[in-house]
Design an enzyme around this catalytic site. Structure first.
Site, short mmCIF file in Angstrom:
data_model
loop_
_atom_site.label_atom_id
_atom_site.label_comp_id
_atom_site.label_asym_id
_atom_site.label_seq_id
_atom_site.Cartn_x
_atom_site.Cartn_y
_atom_site.Cartn_z
N TYR A 187 -0.59 6.34 4.56
CA TYR A 187 0.67 7.06 4.36
C TYR A 187 1.31 6.51 3.07
O TYR A 187 1.03 5.39 2.66
CB TYR A 187 1.57 6.81 5.59
CG TYR A 187 2.83 7.63 5.61
CD1 TYR A 187 2.78 8.99 5.89
CD2 TYR A 187 4.07 7.03 5.34
CE1 TYR A 187 3.95 9.74 5.88
CE2 TYR A 187 5.22 7.79 5.33
CZ TYR A 187 5.16 9.14 5.60
OH TYR A 187 6.30 9.89 5.59
N ASN A 224 3.91 5.01 2.16
CA ASN A 224 4.59 3.70 2.09
C ASN A 224 3.62 2.53 2.24
O ASN A 224 4.03 1.38 2.17
CB ASN A 224 5.71 3.61 3.13
CG ASN A 224 5.20 3.52 4.56
OD1 ASN A 224 4.04 3.85 4.85
ND2 ASN A 224 6.06 3.09 5.46
N LYS A 225 2.34 2.79 2.45
CA LYS A 225 1.39 1.69 2.65
C LYS A 225 0.95 1.11 1.30
O LYS A 225 1.26 1.68 0.25
CB LYS A 225 0.17 2.19 3.44
CG LYS A 225 0.49 2.98 4.69
CD LYS A 225 0.89 2.13 5.88
CE LYS A 225 1.16 3.04 7.07
NZ LYS A 225 1.61 2.35 8.26
N GLN A 226 0.17 0.03 1.35
CA GLN A 226 -0.25 -0.64 0.11
C GLN A 226 -0.97 0.32 -0.83
O GLN A 226 -0.76 0.30 -2.04
CB GLN A 226 -1.18 -1.83 0.43
CG GLN A 226 -0.47 -3.02 1.06
CD GLN A 226 -0.45 -2.95 2.57
OE1 GLN A 226 -0.41 -1.86 3.16
NE2 GLN A 226 -0.47 -4.11 3.21
N ILE A 227 -1.90 1.12 -0.30
CA ILE A 227 -2.48 2.21 -1.08
C ILE A 227 -2.33 3.49 -0.27
O ILE A 227 -2.23 3.44 0.96
CB ILE A 227 -3.97 1.99 -1.46
CG1 ILE A 227 -4.85 1.99 -0.23
CG2 ILE A 227 -4.15 0.71 -2.30
CD1 ILE A 227 -6.25 2.46 -0.54
#
Ligand SMILES: *Cc1c(COP(=O)(O)O)cnc(C)c1O
Length: 372
Positions: free
Chosen positions: A178, A180-183
């Site tokens: 998603y 907002n995740k790191q990638i």
């Protein structure tokens, strides 16, 4: 919000890669899916990876593929994202909540044994905020009891415990992408596992129950459409090429916050290094000290927002959500006092690759003025 809580980091090369797919004839189940799966497998050291439409669908397929269903119980922390427990419920099984330990905010291994019953079928270890759970103790308990471990590594791609990447330590692990995740892939997820039969089963389940080797109409079981498109996978392939830089940058942001806030007696900041672990920084969550209560935290949260600084209040414990509270099946959990006490005082600060030193400074100045 002037300073957002999170922000995706999209380069021109990402945009070009997605556009190349759009000019090709294959928009789903094509070469980018295979390339993305290979990159996740080789990065994590897992023999295989199965990419899916989201982290939630990945967790659901884990429960399904492990044969967990009605009457079964799965241990899971309550201090996490609601998808972890929902995925268990999708198959009619019961999430049994276990309290967390205050240092890492992950499931407390000392409280697992007491939660195991004759109906327990798995332990779901969540690596909250990118800090790995206490995997050696969890593995010991799981092996002694013959229980599989599902790792919800949706917040922890690249994190390590004893030099092993999260997701590959238990029996099956899930990542999420998603924005907002790191990638990110926009929406998307991936499942990693060692067992090649399990991988084949997951590929069947993600695509309507179709056998991969056979023709269109040969469906052996009830499956889903949990496919991920070629556009999403092309974005994921490009983002994975930069993952080392992304994780290094996020660690630098965490260090900046730490150097500004760690001396403040009104705040408990996350540890920069935790024994046996490499943290993959997903978010930067501080806790107000124990002399603050939830109303004061909410007041600070509102004040920050009114100054244009986005903050998060996660996690709100799953067992206190209306959908869980309303159902008596979830009321029999053990003591969750750490979960409840900590959840009242958490505050997630703006955290993303491109945040500047002056933005970090502004967040800290305002937070320190309010948290008194
Ligand atoms: C993000 C997340 C998920 C679900 O991921 P989606 O891709 O949003 O479905 C599951 N578990 C945890 C702990 C997460 O943070």
């Amino acid at each position: 919000m002037r300073i957002p809580l999170s922000a995706p980091d999209i380069h021109e090369s990402d945009i070009e890669a997605v556009c190349r797919v759009l000019r090709s004839p294959q928009l789903s189940l094509g070469p980018k899916l295979e390339e993305f799966e290979r990159s996740i497998a080789s990065y994590t050291g897992a023999p295989d990876a199965v990419a899916v439409s989201s982290g939630t669908s990945g967790l659901h397929l884990c429960i399904r593929a492990l044969g967990i269903g009605a009457g079964d119980e799965v241990l899971v922390p309550s201090f996490t994202f609601i998808a972890a427990a929902n995925a268990i419920r999708f198959e009619g099984a019961l999430p049994v909540f276990v309290d967390i330990e205050p240092q890492t905010l992950n499931i407390d291994p000392a409280k697992i044994e007491a939660a195991i019953t004759s109906r327990t079928r798995a332990i779901m270890a969540v690596h909250t905020f990118g800090c790995p759970a206490e995997m050696s103790s969890i593995l010991e308990i799981a092996r002694a009891r013959g229980l599989p471990i599902i790792e919800d590594a949706c917040e922890a791609i690249g994190a390590e415990y004893d030099k092993r990447k999260t997701g590959t330590i238990g029996d099956i692990g899930v990542f999420a992408f998603y924005p907002n995740k790191q990638i990110t892939t926009g929406e998307g997820g991936a499942i990693v596992m060692r067992d090649s039969k399990l991988a084949a089963r997951l590929r069947t389940l993600r695509n309507q129950g179709r056998n991969s080797s056979s023709d269109w109409f040969d469906c052996s079981e009830l499956g889903y459409n949990y496919r991920i498109s070629e556009m999403n996978c092309a974005l994921g392939v490009e983002q994975m090429k930069r993952i080392d830089d992304v994780l290094a940058r996020r660690e630098a942001v965490a260090r900046s916050y730490h150097s500004r806030l760690s001396g403040n007696p009104n705040l408990v900041v996350p540890g920069l290094s935790v024994p046996r672990r490499r943290i993959s920084w997903f978010v930067y969550v501080v806790r107000l000290s124990s002399r603050f209560d939830r109303n004061q935290r909410d007041q600070i949260w509102r004040e920050m927002r009114s100054r244009g600084i986005a903050c998060g209040r996660y996690f709100a414990p799953i067992h206190l959500q209306p959908i869980y509270r309303a159902d008596a099946s979830f009321s029999g959990h053990a003591d969750l006092s750490n979960t409840e006490a900590i959840a009242d005082r958490v505050l997630a600060l703006p955290f993303f690759n491109q945040i500047t030193e002056s933005q970090i400074d502004e967040v800290c100045v305002i937070l320190e003025k309010l948290a008194v």
